[in-house]
Write an enzyme that holds these catalytic residues in place. Structure first.
Site, PDB file in Angstrom:
ATOM      1  N   THR A 164       0.709  -0.916   0.101  1.00  0.00           N
ATOM      2  CA  THR A 164       0.440  -0.439   0.135  1.00  0.00           C
ATOM      3  C   THR A 164       1.207   1.120  -0.058  1.00  0.00           C
ATOM      4  O   THR A 164       2.020   1.200   0.911  1.00  0.00           O
ATOM      5  CB  THR A 164      -1.042   0.158   1.333  1.00  0.00           C
ATOM      6  N   GLU A 224       0.036   3.636   1.924  1.00  0.00           N
ATOM      7  CA  GLU A 224       0.396   3.956   3.277  1.00  0.00           C
ATOM      8  C   GLU A 224       1.410   4.088   4.095  1.00  0.00           C
ATOM      9  O   GLU A 224       1.778   4.383   5.026  1.00  0.00           O
ATOM     10  CB  GLU A 224      -1.009   3.238   3.833  1.00  0.00           C
ATOM     11  N   TYR A 238      -1.447  -0.744  10.872  1.00  0.00           N
ATOM     12  CA  TYR A 238      -2.485  -1.190   9.482  1.00  0.00           C
ATOM     13  C   TYR A 238      -0.631  -0.858   8.615  1.00  0.00           C
ATOM     14  O   TYR A 238       0.195  -1.602   8.410  1.00  0.00           O
ATOM     15  CB  TYR A 238      -3.512  -1.033   9.146  1.00  0.00           C
TER      16      TYR A 238
HETATM   17  P1  NAD Z   1      -9.549  -7.970   2.707  1.00  0.00           P
HETATM   18  O1  NAD Z   1      -8.765  -7.469   3.769  1.00  0.00           O
HETATM   19  O2  NAD Z   1     -10.812  -7.632   2.133  1.00  0.00           O
HETATM   20  O3  NAD Z   1      -8.822  -8.973   2.389  1.00  0.00           O
HETATM   21  C1  NAD Z   1      -8.247  -9.749   2.513  1.00  0.00           C
HETATM   22  C2  NAD Z   1      -8.409 -11.064   2.734  1.00  0.00           C
HETATM   23  O4  NAD Z   1      -6.844 -11.999   3.971  1.00  0.00           O
HETATM   24  C3  NAD Z   1      -9.374 -12.428   3.806  1.00  0.00           C
HETATM   25  O5  NAD Z   1      -9.696 -12.958   2.210  1.00  0.00           O
HETATM   26  C4  NAD Z   1      -8.653 -12.481   5.104  1.00  0.00           C
HETATM   27  O6  NAD Z   1      -9.404 -14.277   5.231  1.00  0.00           O
HETATM   28  C5  NAD Z   1      -7.830 -13.290   4.095  1.00  0.00           C
HETATM   29  N1  NAD Z   1      -6.308 -13.259   5.477  1.00  0.00           N
HETATM   30  C6  NAD Z   1      -6.419 -12.467   6.724  1.00  0.00           C
HETATM   31  N2  NAD Z   1      -5.735 -12.753   7.423  1.00  0.00           N
HETATM   32  C7  NAD Z   1      -4.903 -14.183   7.078  1.00  0.00           C
HETATM   33  C8  NAD Z   1      -3.775 -14.756   7.261  1.00  0.00           C
HETATM   34  N3  NAD Z   1      -3.225 -14.586   8.180  1.00  0.00           N
HETATM   35  N4  NAD Z   1      -4.111 -15.600   6.828  1.00  0.00           N
HETATM   36  C9  NAD Z   1      -5.172 -16.829   5.478  1.00  0.00           C
HETATM   37  N5  NAD Z   1      -5.074 -15.310   4.392  1.00  0.00           N
HETATM   38  C10 NAD Z   1      -5.352 -14.467   5.604  1.00  0.00           C
HETATM   39  O7  NAD Z   1      -8.384  -6.701   2.052  1.00  0.00           O
HETATM   40  P2  NAD Z   1      -7.723  -6.374   0.481  1.00  0.00           P
HETATM   41  O8  NAD Z   1      -8.703  -4.718   0.822  1.00  0.00           O
HETATM   42  O9  NAD Z   1      -8.508  -6.925  -0.623  1.00  0.00           O
HETATM   43  O10 NAD Z   1      -6.773  -5.975   0.184  1.00  0.00           O
HETATM   44  C11 NAD Z   1      -5.500  -6.878  -0.273  1.00  0.00           C
HETATM   45  C12 NAD Z   1      -3.759  -6.926   0.005  1.00  0.00           C
HETATM   46  O11 NAD Z   1      -4.062  -5.293  -0.917  1.00  0.00           O
HETATM   47  C13 NAD Z   1      -3.368  -6.241   1.811  1.00  0.00           C
HETATM   48  O12 NAD Z   1      -2.221  -7.256   1.322  1.00  0.00           O
HETATM   49  C14 NAD Z   1      -3.801  -4.831   1.566  1.00  0.00           C
HETATM   50  O13 NAD Z   1      -2.927  -4.757   2.258  1.00  0.00           O
HETATM   51  C15 NAD Z   1      -3.686  -4.434   0.107  1.00  0.00           C
HETATM   52  N6  NAD Z   1      -4.021  -3.413   0.058  1.00  0.00           N
HETATM   53  C16 NAD Z   1      -5.555  -3.159  -0.083  1.00  0.00           C
HETATM   54  C17 NAD Z   1      -5.752  -1.639  -0.675  1.00  0.00           C
HETATM   55  C18 NAD Z   1      -7.272  -1.336  -0.634  1.00  0.00           C
HETATM   56  O14 NAD Z   1      -7.475   0.092  -0.832  1.00  0.00           O
HETATM   57  N7  NAD Z   1      -7.832  -2.493  -0.508  1.00  0.00           N
HETATM   58  C19 NAD Z   1      -5.148  -0.615  -0.840  1.00  0.00           C
HETATM   59  C20 NAD Z   1      -3.312  -1.101  -1.209  1.00  0.00           C
HETATM   60  C21 NAD Z   1      -3.267  -2.249  -0.986  1.00  0.00           C
HETATM   61  P1  TYD Z   2     -10.103   4.277   4.356  1.00  0.00           P
HETATM   62  O1  TYD Z   2     -11.708   3.270   3.248  1.00  0.00           O
HETATM   63  O2  TYD Z   2     -10.717   3.001   5.868  1.00  0.00           O
HETATM   64  O3  TYD Z   2      -8.862   3.869   3.831  1.00  0.00           O
HETATM   65  P2  TYD Z   2      -7.374   3.912   3.906  1.00  0.00           P
HETATM   66  O4  TYD Z   2      -7.742   4.766   5.441  1.00  0.00           O
HETATM   67  O5  TYD Z   2      -6.545   3.118   4.079  1.00  0.00           O
HETATM   68  O6  TYD Z   2      -7.073   5.394   3.622  1.00  0.00           O
HETATM   69  O7  TYD Z   2     -10.589   5.185   3.922  1.00  0.00           O
HETATM   70  C1  TYD Z   2     -10.150   6.159   3.229  1.00  0.00           C
HETATM   71  C2  TYD Z   2     -10.430   7.917   3.677  1.00  0.00           C
HETATM   72  O8  TYD Z   2     -11.935   7.584   4.302  1.00  0.00           O
HETATM   73  C3  TYD Z   2      -9.768   8.232   5.068  1.00  0.00           C
HETATM   74  O9  TYD Z   2      -9.968   9.457   4.880  1.00  0.00           O
HETATM   75  C4  TYD Z   2     -10.907   7.798   6.254  1.00  0.00           C
HETATM   76  C5  TYD Z   2     -12.556   8.815   5.501  1.00  0.00           C
HETATM   77  N1  TYD Z   2     -13.189   7.787   6.177  1.00  0.00           N
HETATM   78  C6  TYD Z   2     -14.368   8.834   6.543  1.00  0.00           C
HETATM   79  O10 TYD Z   2     -14.201   9.285   6.815  1.00  0.00           O
HETATM   80  N2  TYD Z   2     -15.155   7.551   7.149  1.00  0.00           N
HETATM   81  C7  TYD Z   2     -15.929   6.255   6.943  1.00  0.00           C
HETATM   82  O11 TYD Z   2     -16.497   5.165   7.625  1.00  0.00           O
HETATM   83  C8  TYD Z   2     -14.286   5.702   6.364  1.00  0.00           C
HETATM   84  C9  TYD Z   2     -14.284   3.679   6.607  1.00  0.00           C
HETATM   85  C10 TYD Z   2     -13.263   6.562   6.549  1.00  0.00           C
END
Ligand code: NAD
Ligand code: TYD
Length: 340
Positions: A124, A126, A151
């Site tokens: 990420t 972040e 995180y």
């Molecule tokens: P998510 O929370 O929707 O899914 C995570 C998955 O990992 C789930 O299916 C969960 O069951 C599985 N999991 C958790 N712990 C585990 C373990 N110990 N062993 C095996 N499986 C496990 O997450 P996401 O939003 O799909 O994110 C996927 C990846 O992308 C993560 O590594 C996250 O850091 C990264 N990422 C996400 C975003 C975003 O906006 N969602 C942005 C940048 C990076």
């Molecule tokens: P989020 O989707 O949690 O992603 P991240 O923290 O990884 O960027 O949040 C996106 C932005 O939205 C972040 O600035 C926090 C804000 N936010 C709200 O204002 N209200 C909410 O209920 C949530 C979940 C996030």
């Protein structure tokens, strides 16, 4: 033909990636390895149950026995498995360290022993910390790590371990650091999925602080195509940042969703801010664009409309997730944190 181990394939991005991969590389075998935490949902993949090239294995990336078995014959690992929500990491950091740090190390060790051809780690933006609202600066592959939430700190540690396995053991790794994703199958705890599902339930959208926090929203399909390209053409040992120059304040994102669903400002509720809230994330994706020729295919407004439509048409999917655990989490996060 390759055997691809996708960890966290039952989560939001992972399940989109499994679908994407089987569509674009139908000859490959995909093993989805997932612990099925609150965020993992096999419903996301129910259409694949008769696909002979798809297999699900339940397991924990932090458990070396589980991982060793799943790693047999694997050519490529794509590691999505993680605890992924900042607010949950503030409530309880421990599972983030166990899965994101220890889990990644266990996976790396097993991938090294199995001599996989590629270990791709999904990370990420972040990890780079926060940018100032008024600056024009963006994150790139050279930006120093400066994570602010538990995180982000756990993801930063995992990135360092992945790099270390390349430098020390020559494990053929690649890393991508991307911006906030949105799209189908996103668990309703992140801003966009939570806003849409709350509104469809007749509830308000909770906005943290002044709502002027900026994120570079990336449609999940574009993220999948970028990872595909890194797997095909990316240079081993390298990091690629993925973003779409879509830096948007939260309040603007929310207004787009309100408009798509026919609601007005009365549905906005300002709530207590997140502690340590990062003001702005923005990505300079020049490297992946120039070196690998990646370009996103979706416009933001179009992708928001597609996402809103998906949640409208798949109400059973998200309604079943709004269970007791979810409502308990929601209460802890939104009603028990005191005055704004
Ligand atoms: P998510 O929370 O929707 O899914 C995570 C998955 O990992 C789930 O299916 C969960 O069951 C599985 N999991 C958790 N712990 C585990 C373990 N110990 N062993 C095996 N499986 C496990 O997450 P996401 O939003 O799909 O994110 C996927 C990846 O992308 C993560 O590594 C996250 O850091 C990264 N990422 C996400 C975003 C975003 O906006 N969602 C942005 C940048 C990076
Ligand atoms: P989020 O989707 O949690 O992603 P991240 O923290 O990884 O960027 O949040 C996106 C932005 O939205 C972040 O600035 C926090 C804000 N936010 C709200 O204002 N209200 C909410 O209920 C949530 C979940 C996030």
């Amino acid at each position: 033909m390759s055997k691809v181990l996708v960890t966290g394939g039952a989560g939001f991005i992972g399940s989109n990636f499994v679908h994407y991969w089987l569509k674009t590389h139908p000859e490959d075998e995909v093993v989805n390895f997932d612990k099925l935490t609150y965020a993992g949902n096999l419903e996301n993949l129910s259409d694949l149950k008769d696909n002979p090239n798809y297999k699900f294995v339940k397991g924990d990336i932090a458990n070396s026995d589980d991982v060793k078995k799943a790693m047999e014959g694997v050519d490529i690992v794509v590691n999505f498995a993680a605890e992924s929500h900042v607010d949950r990491s503030i409530q309880d950091p421990a599972p983030f360290v166990i899965t994101n740090v220890v889990g990644t190390q266990v996976l790396l060790d097993s991938a090294k022993n199995a001599k996989v051809k590629r270990f791709h780690h999904v990370s990420t933006d972040e990890v780079f910390g926060a940018l100032k609202l008024e600056s024009k600066e963006k994150f790139n592959e050279e930006t120093k790590y400066s994570p602010n939430s538990p995180y982000a700190a756990s993801k930063a540690a995992s990135d360092h371990l992945v790099r270390a396995y390349f430098e020390t053991y020559e494990l053929p790794i690649t890393i991508t650091n991307c911006s906030n994703n949105f799209g189908p199958y996103q668990y309703p705890e992140k801003l966009i999925s939570l806003a849409i599902t709350n509104l469809l339930e007749g509830e308000k959208v909770p906005v943290y602080g002044d709502g002027l926090y900026v994120r570079d929203w990336l449609y999940v399909q574009d993220h999948c195509s970028a990872i595909d390209l890194v797997l095909q053409k990316g240079k081993v040992g390298e990091t690629y940042c993925i973003g779409v120059d879509n830096d948007t304040p939260n309040i603007k994102v929310i207004r787009l969703i309100l408009e798509a669903l026919g609601f007005g400002e009365e549905k906005i509720e300002h709530v207590t801010d997140r502690p340590g809230h990062d003001r702005r994330y923005a990505i300079d994706a020049t490297k992946i664009k120039k070196e690998l020729g990646w370009k996103p295919s979706f416009q933001f407004e179009e992708a928001i409309d597609l996402t809103v439509k998906w949640y409208k048409e798949n109400q059973n999917w998200w309604k079943s997730l709004r269970n007791k655990d979810y409502l308990d989490y929601y209460k802890r996060q939104y009603t028990e944190r005191g005055e704004k």
